[in-house]
Design a protein around this motif. Structure first.
Motif, short mmCIF file in Angstrom:
data_model
loop_
_atom_site.label_atom_id
_atom_site.label_comp_id
_atom_site.label_asym_id
_atom_site.label_seq_id
_atom_site.Cartn_x
_atom_site.Cartn_y
_atom_site.Cartn_z
N TRP A 182 -25.26 13.55 114.44
CA TRP A 182 -26.63 13.27 114.02
C TRP A 182 -26.78 13.01 112.53
CZ3 TRP A 182 -29.65 15.68 110.48
CH2 TRP A 182 -29.36 17.00 110.13
N PRO A 183 -26.00 13.62 111.60
CA PRO A 183 -26.23 13.30 110.18
C PRO A 183 -26.02 11.82 109.84
CG PRO A 183 -25.00 15.35 110.39
CD PRO A 183 -25.03 14.74 111.75
N PRO A 184 -24.88 11.19 110.26
CA PRO A 184 -24.77 9.75 109.95
C PRO A 184 -25.80 8.90 110.67
CG PRO A 184 -22.94 10.48 111.35
CD PRO A 184 -23.64 11.70 110.88
N LEU A 185 -26.19 9.30 111.90
CA LEU A 185 -27.22 8.54 112.60
C LEU A 185 -28.56 8.64 111.88
CD1 LEU A 185 -26.50 9.29 116.38
CD2 LEU A 185 -25.98 7.22 115.07
N LEU A 186 -28.84 9.83 111.32
CA LEU A 186 -30.09 10.01 110.58
C LEU A 186 -30.10 9.13 109.33
CD1 LEU A 186 -32.76 11.50 110.12
CD2 LEU A 186 -31.46 13.30 108.96
N VAL A 187 -28.99 9.12 108.59
CA VAL A 187 -28.90 8.28 107.39
C VAL A 187 -29.04 6.80 107.76
CG1 VAL A 187 -27.40 7.56 105.50
CG2 VAL A 187 -27.53 9.98 106.14
N LEU A 188 -28.34 6.40 108.84
CA LEU A 188 -28.43 5.01 109.29
C LEU A 188 -29.86 4.65 109.68
CD1 LEU A 188 -27.00 2.37 110.04
CD2 LEU A 188 -26.58 3.34 112.31
N GLY A 189 -30.54 5.56 110.39
CA GLY A 189 -31.92 5.30 110.78
C GLY A 189 -32.84 5.13 109.58
#
Length: 312
Positions: free
Chosen positions: A64-71
């Motif tokens: 979830w951390p990289p997905l959050l940054v990507l979002g």
């Protein structure tokens, strides 16, 4: 002096492992199997729901951390294009990139297949050469002294200069793309394998030799398993270069593939389709990178034990 007396049945029962079933579950399972031999033929029980939930939570905590940054980045990009009314030929919005990519999915797929073929062929050649060279370096000190500096020097040659020459020498077929992918991925694999072979425990090697194991047997039983973590570390680095190497080779000259597709769409000022092809390239690289972890999990189950993971 009185002879020692055998423990009574009562005292034996009081100290029986069944009193601590939680800490000696394997003893209980052995006893149950002895009482019921058919139990050994029954399928193992599925993992407990709590254990499955724990694994899912661990995966989620990693993802979830990289997905959050990507979002956040994609949302900022979308907002910027809407607020500034940016020309789509300069900077299309993420929504437009996805919509046009889906609308032209047939062309994208038709050009993705050749890129995957070039990636697979080039990486297979790189894999075979890396193992052959690493084994040679491990078995021959003279080869290590003569070849290893050349391997390092080969990384100073820019692929951007070599790729057009390969196209001139070998044409627009599969071979020059294979060679570019091999050049891009060979060194991390070979260097990590050679380092892994050299990391074998010296005491374990002396023990095997004292038991009569020869050089080849020692290599197979000790040095190859010792090199596997190093190999997968190099594999993860190399696999991320493989797709990019194939795309770059297509940029230098090709009949089909994501690289030549990007070049054609750039000439047509279809920046949205260029970015759609870039997205496909990134997705392929990420998928191959994730596949290395699955492969390591299957081939090196003891690594999970060393990392305090449950091996089941």
């Amino acid at each position: 002096m009185d002879a020692p007396t055998a423990p009574s049945a009562a005292s034996t029962a009081s100290t029986s492992p069944t009193a601590s079933t939680g800490s000696t579950g394997s003893t209980g399972r052995v006893a149950a199997t002895a009482a019921d031999p058919a139990a050994a033929l029954r399928p193992a029980a599925s993992p407990a729901p709590g254990r499955v939930r724990g694994r899912a939570a661990a995966v989620l905590a990693t993802v979830w951390p990289p997905l959050l940054v990507l979002g956040v980045l994609v949302a900022g990009w979308q907002a910027y294009t809407e607020v500034t009314a940016m020309d789509p030929t300069v900077l299309p919005s993420p929504g437009r990139v996805l919509a046009q990519g889906w609308e032209n999915r047939a062309d994208l797929w038709a050009n993705t297949v050749p890129t995957l073929q070039e990636t697979a062929a080039g990486f297979a050649l790189s894999f075979a050469l890396a193992w052959a060279v690493a084994v040679l370096l491990d078995f021959s000190t003279a080869a290590r002294r003569g070849l290893y500096p050349l391997l390092v020097a080969s990384q100073t040659v820019p692929i951007v200069a070599v790729a057009p020459l390969l196209i001139i020498w070998f044409g627009f077929g599969l071979l020059p793309k294979m060679l570019v992918v091999t050049l891009a991925t060979f060194f991390p694999l070979a260097a990590n394998l050679a380092a892994g072979f050299a990391s074998a425990d010296r005491e374990a090697m002396r023990l095997l030799r004292s038991l009569g194991a020869g050089r080849l047997r020692t290599f197979r039983l000790l040095r190859v398993p010792s090199a596997m973590p190093y190999f997968f570390a190099g594999l993860r680095v190399s696999i991320t270069y493989a797709v990019v190497g194939a795309v770059f080779a297509e940029y230098a000259g090709a009949e089909s593939g994501l690289g030549i597709y990007m070049q054609a769409q750039k000439s047509a000022f279809r920046t949205d389709l260029v970015l759609a092809a870039v997205t496909v390239t990134a997705a392929l690289s990420i998928a191959l990178f994730a596949a290395t972890y699955l492969l390591e999990r299957l081939l090196l189950p003891w690594q999970r034990i060393l990392r305090n993971e449950d091996p089941s």
